[in-house]
Design an enzyme around this catalytic site. Sequence first.
Site, mmCIF file in Angstrom:
data_model
loop_
_atom_site.group_PDB
_atom_site.id
_atom_site.type_symbol
_atom_site.label_atom_id
_atom_site.label_comp_id
_atom_site.label_asym_id
_atom_site.label_seq_id
_atom_site.Cartn_x
_atom_site.Cartn_y
_atom_site.Cartn_z
ATOM 1 C CG ASP A 69 -1.735 1.185 1.422
ATOM 2 O OD1 ASP A 69 -2.344 1.616 0.431
ATOM 3 O OD2 ASP A 69 -1.780 1.726 2.540
ATOM 4 C CG ASP B 9 -2.136 7.439 0.269
ATOM 5 O OD1 ASP B 9 -3.006 8.305 0.157
ATOM 6 O OD2 ASP B 9 -1.320 7.181 -0.646
#
Length: 294
Positions: A86, A88
């Site tokens: 991922d 963010d």
Amino acid sequence: MKSVATFVAGQGASLGEAAVRRALQGASIAAFALDWLAPELACDAFFDSDDLDASRAGLQLALAAAPIDVIVQPVDGRRKKLLVADMDSTMIEQECIDELAGLIGIRDRISIITERAMAGELNFETALRERVALLAGVTLDQIETLVTRITLTPGARALVQTMRAHGAHTALVTGGFTPFTEPVAARIGFHETFANRLEIVDRALTGVVKDPVQGRAGKRAALAGLRERLGLPHEATLAIGDGANDLDMLREAGLGVAYHAKPKVAEAAHARVDHADLSALLYAQGYRKADFIA
């Protein structure tokens, strides 16, 4: 089953042999060997276990009051050949959609929606479309300036560069947006990216996310597709994320790690890193500090 518990000190903390042995004793684990991967930072404890879930739970309980993470897994297959991550609040320290909102003075309004979506309280796709609609009019010039202020999570570049140097494939798999993912991926060194695309007219956002939306199902599909394309077994894959939209991806991986994650995610993942930086994922694979490539 020959198993390994990798103990990693949190950022700014130190790890001693006494703390490792207390945790092992508290979890009723008889380790037959300790191997220090980095002095006062990371240590492998090798043991035999017929129930890794129980061993993991016992060690986490024994370390509950200490700034120490522990990752428990089989020894065989711990060195991974695929990393999906991922972006963010995982590979970078910001939530990009919240940063975009800050450009037009609605950060608080959007941050509340982001927090609820990452905690699993809202449908990710619906929440994403709702937030992006509020960003209509933000320009590419503004975004390009914002990108220069993005900061990498400690250990992010070392994780990717070290795994790449040892033959692993790396992919940034995110519900974020291509104007951010492409420069971030280049800075860190990912092979490829999977991200959402924003509709742009006359160098400004229209407030629309293009289909298909890269969400929870899309992240899992990206990992599965990469694994198939590369001809890798399930156990050769590593995924890391922090939000509810990462859960299916984490479960699909041979080792799914919740990084400084929301409680629901941390409880459901194979492993959790609550205190250390991203270099913990290298120690978990048996890399030594001297192996790291910055």
